[in-house]
Design a protein around this motif. Structure first.
Motif, short mmCIF file in Angstrom:
data_model
loop_
_atom_site.label_atom_id
_atom_site.label_comp_id
_atom_site.label_asym_id
_atom_site.label_seq_id
_atom_site.Cartn_x
_atom_site.Cartn_y
_atom_site.Cartn_z
N SER A 174 -3.93 -6.87 -7.52
CA SER A 174 -4.21 -5.44 -7.31
C SER A 174 -5.25 -4.92 -8.29
O SER A 174 -5.56 -5.57 -9.29
CB SER A 174 -2.91 -4.63 -7.46
N LYS A 198 0.83 -1.21 0.00
CA LYS A 198 0.00 0.00 0.00
C LYS A 198 0.86 1.25 0.00
O LYS A 198 0.52 2.26 -0.65
CB LYS A 198 -0.92 0.00 1.21
N ALA A 218 1.82 1.75 -3.55
CA ALA A 218 0.65 2.16 -4.34
C ALA A 218 0.31 3.62 -4.13
O ALA A 218 -0.10 4.33 -5.06
CB ALA A 218 -0.55 1.29 -3.99
#
Length: 299
Positions: A213, A189, A192
């Protein structure tokens, strides 16, 4: 000592009448299993496709399937009508302590079997081989280890990967800001969201996270690997040779009978639940060699 599974009678004759060891761990895992009719399996909630929890709470995965088969062979050898499985969640940080304290009997996830870790725990014959890579946003154009110089890089606490990253960082003077996190999901995360430039982890686990994802095309795996490929094994307590021999005997039967082929194919070449991702990863020649001669997986 032979890796063939001992008969239930021979195994039980070798059990001592001793009770629990230090910190609650049984002195004989087989004796405890035979007496309680329960085996406790350590699992991960997030290590797709090896061990993970489905939305309905079911524990599944490649390593889980292998362990379920090992448990069935163990049940037969102990002459038990039933052998219940209790799944116990563990994390990379607490897995060794939980195992040694007797919270579970065998860890069926994706734990690297190396010399340093074998000082604390025992491992079964290998069931997979992978190397450490890093994932980053494709737009960042980070392909090689040296590209990480001066960047913030996430790594999961309690893994061998964070040690590899720290060693390379010191040796090459890359001035990487290493960001330890509690879970693979949290590290991914960070990448991302652009709060970390990369996440260092086993290549196969990163490939699975990318595939699962929302935007797989946004990510890229590194060209470089951080060290030589290392094997995964099922993790057990030290000083419990009887249990280790039974587990290795069961794995040998699964490998040499050809049963491992369909199990591997199910998790690495076909869509898997819950979202139908496909790893598209045929079995490597290196892994085939390990399955043909399981005892060669030790160094």
């Amino acid at each position: 000592m032979s890796t063939l599974i001992r008969s239930a009678l021979t195994v039980l004759m070798l059990f001592s009448a001793a009770g629990m060891g230090s910190a609650g761990a049984p002195e004989s895992t087989l004796k405890e299993i035979a007496e309680t009719g329960v085996i406790r399996i350590g699992y991960s909630a997030e290590d797709i496709p090896f061990s993970y929890r489905m939305p309905d709470g079911t524990v599944t995965g490649y390593s889980t399937d292998l362990c379920v088969r090992v448990v069935d062979l163990l049940r037969q050898k102990l002459g038990l009508a039933t052998l219940a499985i209790e799944y116990v969640e563990r994390t990379p940080r607490n897995r060794v302590a939980m195992l040694r304290d007797g919270k579970f009997d065998i860890e069926c996830v994706a734990s690297t079997n190396n010399a340093e870790r074998r000082k604390s725990v025992a491992f079964s014959y290998s069931h997979f081989v992978t190397g450490t890579q890093f994932v980053s946003l494709k737009k960042s154009n980070l392909k090689f280890i040296d590209d990480l110089a001066g960047h913030s890089v996430a790594a999961t606490s309690g893994t061998t990967n964070i040690g590899q990253l720290n060693s390379i960082n010191r040796a090459r003077g890359l001035h990487i800001a290493v960001m330890p996190v509690e879970s693979h999901a949290a590290a991914f995360k960070l990448v991302a969201e652009g709060r970390a430039s990369a996440f260092v982890m086993d290549g196969i686990l990163l490939a699975a996270m990318i595939a699962a994802s929302d935007q797989p095309d946004d990510y890229a795996l590194s060209t470089d690997v951080l060290g030589q490929p290392e094997p995964y094994g099922l993790m057990m307590r030290h000083d419990d040779q009887d249990f280790k021999d039974v587990v290795n005997g069961a794995l040998t039967e699964i490998y040499r009978s050809g049963e491992i082929g369909p199990v591997y194919s199910k998790w690495f070449t076909k869509p898997i639940p819950p979202n139908g991702i496909n790893m598209r990863l045929p079995m490597s020649s290196e892994l085939r060699e390990l399955f043909a001669e399981p005892s060669r997986s030790y160094d």
